[in-house]
Design an enzyme around this catalytic site. Structure first.
Site, PDB file in Angstrom:
ATOM      1  N   VAL A  47     -15.195  26.371  47.623  1.00 29.98           N
ATOM      2  CA  VAL A  47     -16.277  25.811  48.446  1.00 29.98           C
ATOM      3  C   VAL A  47     -17.461  25.536  47.518  1.00 29.98           C
ATOM      4  CG1 VAL A  47     -15.711  26.735  50.731  1.00 29.98           C
ATOM      5  CG2 VAL A  47     -16.889  28.186  49.073  1.00 29.98           C
ATOM      6  N   LYS A  78     -27.324  13.024  49.188  1.00 29.65           N
ATOM      7  CA  LYS A  78     -27.906  13.970  50.152  1.00 29.65           C
ATOM      8  C   LYS A  78     -29.427  13.833  50.111  1.00 29.65           C
ATOM      9  CE  LYS A  78     -28.337  19.004  50.785  1.00 29.65           C
ATOM     10  NZ  LYS A  78     -27.869  20.317  50.317  1.00 29.65           N
ATOM     11  N   LEU A 333     -21.084  33.180  40.867  1.00 30.97           N
ATOM     12  CA  LEU A 333     -20.956  34.229  41.883  1.00 30.97           C
ATOM     13  C   LEU A 333     -20.937  35.619  41.254  1.00 30.97           C
ATOM     14  CD1 LEU A 333     -18.297  32.457  44.150  1.00 30.97           C
ATOM     15  CD2 LEU A 333     -20.766  32.617  44.532  1.00 30.97           C
ATOM     16  N   THR A 344     -28.113  26.497  47.264  1.00 29.25           N
ATOM     17  CA  THR A 344     -28.868  26.752  46.033  1.00 29.25           C
ATOM     18  C   THR A 344     -28.031  27.323  44.889  1.00 29.25           C
ATOM     19  OG1 THR A 344     -29.448  28.814  47.134  1.00 29.25           O
ATOM     20  CG2 THR A 344     -31.148  27.123  47.037  1.00 29.25           C
TER      21      THR A 344
HETATM   22  C1  LIG Z   1     -18.966  29.992  52.059  1.00 25.08           C
HETATM   23  C2  LIG Z   1     -19.618  29.500  50.811  1.00 25.08           C
HETATM   24  C3  LIG Z   1     -20.280  28.280  50.811  1.00 25.08           C
HETATM   25  C4  LIG Z   1     -20.927  27.821  49.655  1.00 25.08           C
HETATM   26  N1  LIG Z   1     -21.626  26.643  49.677  1.00 25.08           N
HETATM   27  C5  LIG Z   1     -22.331  26.266  48.585  1.00 25.08           C
HETATM   28  C6  LIG Z   1     -23.080  25.068  48.572  1.00 25.08           C
HETATM   29  O1  LIG Z   1     -23.128  24.316  49.535  1.00 25.08           O
HETATM   30  N2  LIG Z   1     -23.755  24.750  47.448  1.00 25.08           N
HETATM   31  C7  LIG Z   1     -23.728  25.531  46.332  1.00 25.08           C
HETATM   32  O2  LIG Z   1     -24.397  25.217  45.345  1.00 25.08           O
HETATM   33  N3  LIG Z   1     -22.966  26.640  46.310  1.00 25.08           N
HETATM   34  C8  LIG Z   1     -22.293  27.029  47.389  1.00 25.08           C
HETATM   35  N4  LIG Z   1     -21.527  28.153  47.348  1.00 25.08           N
HETATM   36  C9  LIG Z   1     -21.402  28.868  46.081  1.00 25.08           C
HETATM   37  C10 LIG Z   1     -20.419  28.127  45.189  1.00 25.08           C
HETATM   38  O3  LIG Z   1     -19.166  28.042  45.838  1.00 25.08           O
HETATM   39  C11 LIG Z   1     -20.263  28.850  43.861  1.00 25.08           C
HETATM   40  O4  LIG Z   1     -21.515  29.132  43.317  1.00 25.08           O
HETATM   41  C12 LIG Z   1     -19.527  27.962  42.881  1.00 25.08           C
HETATM   42  O5  LIG Z   1     -18.326  27.516  43.424  1.00 25.08           O
HETATM   43  C13 LIG Z   1     -19.280  28.697  41.589  1.00 25.08           C
HETATM   44  O6  LIG Z   1     -18.328  29.709  41.775  1.00 25.08           O
HETATM   45  P1  LIG Z   1     -17.847  30.489  40.493  1.00 25.08           P
HETATM   46  O7  LIG Z   1     -17.394  29.504  39.493  1.00 25.08           O
HETATM   47  O8  LIG Z   1     -18.890  31.447  40.108  1.00 25.08           O
HETATM   48  O9  LIG Z   1     -16.619  31.367  41.024  1.00 25.08           O
HETATM   49  P2  LIG Z   1     -15.135  30.945  41.474  1.00 25.08           P
HETATM   50  O10 LIG Z   1     -15.048  29.570  41.984  1.00 25.08           O
HETATM   51  O11 LIG Z   1     -14.671  32.051  42.370  1.00 25.08           O
HETATM   52  O12 LIG Z   1     -14.295  30.996  40.129  1.00 25.08           O
HETATM   53  C14 LIG Z   1     -13.885  32.212  39.562  1.00 25.08           C
HETATM   54  C15 LIG Z   1     -13.005  31.933  38.373  1.00 25.08           C
HETATM   55  O13 LIG Z   1     -12.744  33.166  37.723  1.00 25.08           O
HETATM   56  C16 LIG Z   1     -11.382  33.227  37.383  1.00 25.08           C
HETATM   57  N5  LIG Z   1     -10.949  34.624  37.330  1.00 25.08           N
HETATM   58  C17 LIG Z   1     -11.224  35.619  38.203  1.00 25.08           C
HETATM   59  N6  LIG Z   1     -10.593  36.751  37.815  1.00 25.08           N
HETATM   60  C18 LIG Z   1      -9.935  36.448  36.668  1.00 25.08           C
HETATM   61  C19 LIG Z   1      -9.083  37.177  35.786  1.00 25.08           C
HETATM   62  N7  LIG Z   1      -8.745  38.453  36.015  1.00 25.08           N
HETATM   63  N8  LIG Z   1      -8.581  36.539  34.720  1.00 25.08           N
HETATM   64  C20 LIG Z   1      -8.877  35.237  34.457  1.00 25.08           C
HETATM   65  N9  LIG Z   1      -9.669  34.507  35.258  1.00 25.08           N
HETATM   66  C21 LIG Z   1     -10.171  35.103  36.343  1.00 25.08           C
HETATM   67  C22 LIG Z   1     -10.664  32.455  38.471  1.00 25.08           C
HETATM   68  O14 LIG Z   1      -9.422  31.986  38.002  1.00 25.08           O
HETATM   69  C23 LIG Z   1     -11.658  31.321  38.707  1.00 25.08           C
HETATM   70  O15 LIG Z   1     -11.365  30.282  37.807  1.00 25.08           O
HETATM   71  C24 LIG Z   1     -20.863  28.609  48.479  1.00 25.08           C
HETATM   72  C25 LIG Z   1     -20.163  29.816  48.473  1.00 25.08           C
HETATM   73  C26 LIG Z   1     -19.559  30.274  49.625  1.00 25.08           C
HETATM   74  C27 LIG Z   1     -18.850  31.593  49.605  1.00 25.08           C
END
Ligand SMILES: Cc1cc2nc3c(=O)[nH]c(=O)nc-3n(C[C@H](O)[C@H](O)[C@H](O)COP(=O)(O)OP(=O)(O)OC[C@H]3O[C@@H](n4cnc5c(N)ncnc54)[C@H](O)[C@@H]3O)c2cc1C
Length: 509
Positions: A47, A78, A333, A344
């Site tokens: 997401v 947007k 996250l 944000t």
């Molecule tokens: C309901 C919801 C709605 C959202 N809406 C918005 C929005 O409208 N606008 C916005 O800016 N943000 C939004 N966000 C936040 C946004 O989704 C995240 O900030 C963004 O996707 C970044 O996520 P990430 O890359 O930190 O984590 P993730 O997408 O969870 O990626 C985690 C990565 O870590 C890797 N990983 C985990 N464990 C291991 C392991 N043991 N070994 C190797 N790799 C591993 C996984 O493979 C994956 O590639 C939303 C979040 C939620 C929950």
């Protein structure tokens, strides 16, 4: 300060690939080796499809044109966010948080004046929906781009397919020299504060000078630090779960350039229009509604067919105390999450990486590593806490009485002294502008955003004196001005079609 020679980014979600691109861009002399390791067994959150205007700067820094990335990610423009069903105050049942532009400077002043008059007890029209170009553009399916160039740019954000954006950024980073490994990390090797290596199931040990934790809510690296501290926001933000669905685009309906964040019984639902589909998600608190209850309310609200596939997610809402600790930086996250109401998260991701890179800029005064880390962490925490105040304001100011959720969101949430003082100041008709000026960047959001929130929720005295008709006429003039300007802008669909065409023409035959 010396930049690291080898960097291992753990995680290939949007945060990981944004970090990889910005680092490769800044340190692209190839003397720094950058590797991104992600797990295909774990996957990304899937997401995060709306942005603030800050994301424009990300693509600008990387020199990526809208015609290059937007068609590839089914992205749309947007202009702001519409908030129906947060307030029950007559005339304020829905309001708009616009992205502002210099075009709004004068008419915005009418809004500020009217809001001040209304606070003082005069019945002046003060719903922000009626005073800025953004709501007029977005509800009439225009892009925030003029037909003829203006001497300034309008502020706008984007909507995009998170999966496609991840892939786009991955390809881009790889072509900039980032090494990509797909494997699952099974252990983190530490010597005190320092991470020495991670070990992955198939590819073994991966040492590096510096690690970037983009592993999502798991916080695989940051969470393994001695003294790791996570500050939960659950007393301020009750929502901790979401149920999402994607619905095909209705080709007969106009393509709006806005996010809609509509209050439901125990939370709110986003609608994010992409070129091919609308992404929707109900963000709720499991204290007030079960997952089944949320799903059935989502299905009913959107009149979904039984076959529609929904996805349930948990949200860990809060932030770490130390985003940069030793040789590890948390991004995305893993460092924290404020629920998605104002979209944000990617702004926080971008800001974190940019400020980290800035710490290594030549010419910065040499300070010891611990002081640099401390200043950095304070800065990021201030940003998180400023956003938290603004998001919390939506709940505190809601005037719904129809469910226990909305009453608790107003009456039980714990807000900061700063937010309480601001609301008091507004209610007492004191000098809110002075207070906003004094808080400066601490409040993160601008005066216009705070006014939009406070006025948009209808936070005014109940008994109002009649205003003279001049005020009404003036707001009618603003409406005519905004409507009259619409034909100076491009239709949203036509603008997106033009970008797609430009992309096709640029692609090798
Ligand atoms: C309901 C919801 C709605 C959202 N809406 C918005 C929005 O409208 N606008 C916005 O800016 N943000 C939004 N966000 C936040 C946004 O989704 C995240 O900030 C963004 O996707 C970044 O996520 P990430 O890359 O930190 O984590 P993730 O997408 O969870 O990626 C985690 C990565 O870590 C890797 N990983 C985990 N464990 C291991 C392991 N043991 N070994 C190797 N790799 C591993 C996984 O493979 C994956 O590639 C939303 C979040 C939620 C929950």
């Amino acid at each position: 300060m010396k930049k690291p020679f080898s960097i291992l980014i753990v995680g290939g979600g949007t945060a990981g690939w944004m970090a990889a691109n910005l680092m490769a861009h800044k340190w692209g002399d190839r003397k720094v080796s950058i590797t991104l390791l992600e797990s295909d067994a774990i996957g990304t959150i899937g997401v995060g499809e709306g942005s603030t205007p800050y994301l424009k700067g990300f693509f600008k820094t990387l020199g990526i044109a809208e015609s290059e990335w937007m068609p590839a990610c089914n992205a749309t423009y947007k202009c702001g966010i519409r908030f129906p069903h947060w307030s029950t105050v007559p005339g304020y049942e829905s309001y708009y948080h616009p992205f502002f532009s210099p075009l709004d400077r004068e008419i915005g002043q009418v809004f500020f004046n009217n809001a001040s008059l209304r606070r003082s007890g005069l019945d002046a029209p003060a719903n922000p929906t009626d005073f800025f170009h953004a709501p007029f553009l977005s509800s009439n399916a225009y892009a925030p781009l003029p037909e003829q160039p203006l001497p300034f740019e309008l502020d706008y954000g984007y909507h995009f397919d998170a999966g496609l954006l991840g892939r786009f950024l991955r390809d881009r980073a790889k072509s900039a020299g980032v090494r990509h490994i797909v494997d699952t990390i099974s252990s983190v090797e530490r010597k005190g504060e320092t991470i020495e290596a991670v070990t992955a199931e198939d590819t073994g040990r991966h040492p590096a000078d510096f690690f970037v934790d983009c592993s999502g809510f798991r916080a695989l690296l940051l969470g393994s630090a001695p003294g790791y501290q996570f500050r939960p926001f659950h007393e301020t933000l009750f929502n901790n779960a979401a149920v999402t669905v994607q619905i095909p685009r209705d080709d007969h309906a106009p393509l709006l350039s806005e996010t809609i964040s509509e209050g439901l019984s125990s939370g709110w639902m986003w609608r994010i229009p992409l070129q091919n589909r609308t992404g929707c998600g109900y963000v709720y608190s499991d204290r007030f509604l079960s997952a089944d209850g949320a799903e059935s309310e989502l299905r009913k609200t959107l009149a979904l067919p039984d076959s529609a596939q929904v996805n349930h997610l948990r949200m860990k809402v809060g932030r770490v105390e130390e985003h940069w600790q030793g040789n590890c930086l948390g991004v995305g996250l893993s460092q924290g999450f404020i629920e998605p109401l104002e979209a944000t998260a990617l702004m926080l991701v971008q800001f974190t990486i940019e400020h980290f890179l800035e710490a290594f800029s030549p010419g910065r005064p040499e300070v010891d590593h611990a002081s640099r880390e401390k200043v950095f962490n304070q800065r990021i925490n201030r940003l998180f806490d400023g956003v938290l105040d603004y998001v919390a304001g939506h709940y505190k100011l809601n005037s719904r009485d129809d469910t226990p959720y909305w009453r608790a969101a107003r009456e039980e949430i714990v807000i900061s002294d700063r937010l309480r003082a601001l609301i008091d100041c507004w209610d007492k008709n004191s000098d809110v502008d002075h207070m906003l000026d004094q808080a400066g960047e601490e409040l993160v959001y601008s005066r216009a955003s705070w006014y939009s929130l406070l006025a948009g929720m209808g936070r005014f005295p109940k008994n109002l004196r009649r205003a003279d008709t001049g005020l009404q006429q003036e707001s009618e003039e603003v409406r005519r001005f905004c409507t009259g300007n619409l034909n100076r802008f491009r239709s949203h669909q036509a603008q997106l079609d033009q970008l797609s065409l430009a992309r096709q023409e640029a692609e090798p035959a």
